[in-house]
Design an enzyme around this catalytic site. Sequence first.
Site, short mmCIF file in Angstrom:
data_model
loop_
_atom_site.label_atom_id
_atom_site.label_comp_id
_atom_site.label_asym_id
_atom_site.label_seq_id
_atom_site.Cartn_x
_atom_site.Cartn_y
_atom_site.Cartn_z
N HIS A 157 24.66 11.79 13.60
CA HIS A 157 24.07 12.78 12.68
C HIS A 157 24.67 14.16 12.88
CE1 HIS A 157 21.41 14.72 15.68
NE2 HIS A 157 21.13 13.51 16.13
N CYS A 173 21.22 10.30 20.59
CA CYS A 173 22.06 10.17 19.40
C CYS A 173 23.40 10.84 19.60
CB CYS A 173 21.36 10.79 18.20
SG CYS A 173 19.91 9.85 17.65
#
Length: 197
Positions: A157, A173
């Site tokens: 992301h 992440c």
Amino acid sequence: MNGQDVERRGFILGSLALMLSGCSTTTDGPPLGYRVFGSDPDVDPRYRRQEVAYSGGEPPGTIVVDTGARFLYFVEADGLATRYGVAVGEEGLSFKGEATIGRKAEWPSWKPTDDMIARKPRLAQYADGVPGGPGNPLGAAALYLYQGGRDTLFRLHGTNAPWSIGHAVSNGCIRLTNANIMDLYARTRVGTRVVVI
């Protein structure tokens, strides 16, 4: 210190907590009309997007993330790859292994998981979620990692903290600058294979 300074300091501290928070479950909000331009001028030059020679055995279209080196490679044809600098998870929190992109979203909303709140209680203030937009820690887009048809809760992301690129700071992440996640998002389809080493 006047009231305006206190208010500004509170906004900055709240924003910093959001920037450092990382990823988790998300849902798409309504289209927000935000746009991302350019590349990544606020990033150390070695982590800027560039085409590089690539000798791995993965077929074109594969995404390979080297968490130790802090690079993500989008494998191209003819021994080339587009290389992006990334931020990765804090020690012991990074996703490792193979996955596929199970879903894509632009300007996704963000909500910390219960595990994230247990590790970092300050995130409880965001338990109801944060709508998509420039202040959201998932940034301009997210590519959702799935294994066996199930969401792993890990993402590739964007970020509202471009200074974090090149560091191990997230809740697991893989972060790219907003310009870079939009570039990768445009190249990637649902079903794309992702290898994280």
